[in-house]
Design a protein around this motif. Structure first.
Motif, PDB file in Angstrom:
ATOM      1  N   CYS A  82      80.995   2.010 -62.663  1.00 34.57           N
ATOM      2  CA  CYS A  82      80.318   0.870 -63.271  1.00 34.57           C
ATOM      3  C   CYS A  82      80.894  -0.418 -62.697  1.00 34.57           C
TER       4      CYS A  82
ATOM      5  N   ALA B 153      79.712   4.257 -70.751  1.00 30.48           N
ATOM      6  CA  ALA B 153      80.739   3.541 -71.518  1.00 30.48           C
ATOM      7  C   ALA B 153      80.200   2.218 -72.069  1.00 30.48           C
ATOM      8  N   CYS B 154      79.479   1.474 -71.232  1.00 27.21           N
ATOM      9  CA  CYS B 154      79.029   0.140 -71.683  1.00 27.21           C
ATOM     10  C   CYS B 154      77.522  -0.051 -71.574  1.00 27.21           C
TER      11      CYS B 154
ATOM     12  N   ALA C 227      75.778  -0.550 -68.864  1.00 27.43           N
ATOM     13  CA  ALA C 227      75.344  -1.349 -67.709  1.00 27.43           C
ATOM     14  C   ALA C 227      74.541  -0.482 -66.730  1.00 27.43           C
TER      15      ALA C 227
HETATM   16 ZN    ZN Z   1      80.332   0.238 -67.836  1.00 30.08          ZN
END
Ligand code: ZN
Length: 139
Positions: A27, A43-44, A46
């Motif tokens: 990422c 995880a995020c 994006a």
């Molecule tokens: Zn991420």
């Protein structure tokens, strides 16, 4: 279309495994690595990720032996095995088939893990009907 975007990622991953190169997607926002690679960062969230090459080495986090209902003959033909959570040296965690131990060593392995011992694993790709499956083996 999602299929058009994911197919090249899946192909590069499996072509890499066949050649002994282990690709993940990193990422560009938070640095998390997806292995096996995904389209987006889990995880995020994006959407921007880039290719990274992993060492292929990791450590076992847990180990379970197959029960009679999910014992696979094509895996059994390759040797004793179980299933385990693997954390790659670069961080990502995923579940893989683990060769090198079976039901008899399950409790010993989990006791050692619980005591804090590091049990390393390395790739053991196996051929299956013309395609390759990424499995791991105890160091
Ligand atoms: Zn991420």
């Amino acid at each position: 279309m999602l299929k058009d975007r994911i197919e090249p990622i899946v192909k590069k991953f499996y072509d890499g495994v066949a050649k002994g190169t282990y690709y993940g997607r990193k990422c560009t926002e938070c640095g998390a690595i997806e292995f096996p690679p995904h389209l987006m960062c889990n995880a995020c969230g994006a959407r921007q990720t880039e290719w990274v090459e992993l060492s292929g080495h990791g450590k076992l986090l847990s180990f379970v032996a197959p029960g009679i209902q999910n014992d696979k003959p094509y895996l059994k033909a390759e040797g004793k095995y179980g299933y385990g959570a693997v954390q790659m040296d670069e961080g990502p965690i995923y579940t893989f088939v683990i060769f090198g131990a079976g039901k008899k060593r399950r409790d010993d392995i989990n006791s050692r893990l619980k005591a804090g011992e590091t049990i390393g694993v390395h790739p053991k790709p196996i051929q299956r009907n013309g395609w390759v499956e990424l499995c791991f083996e105890l160091d």
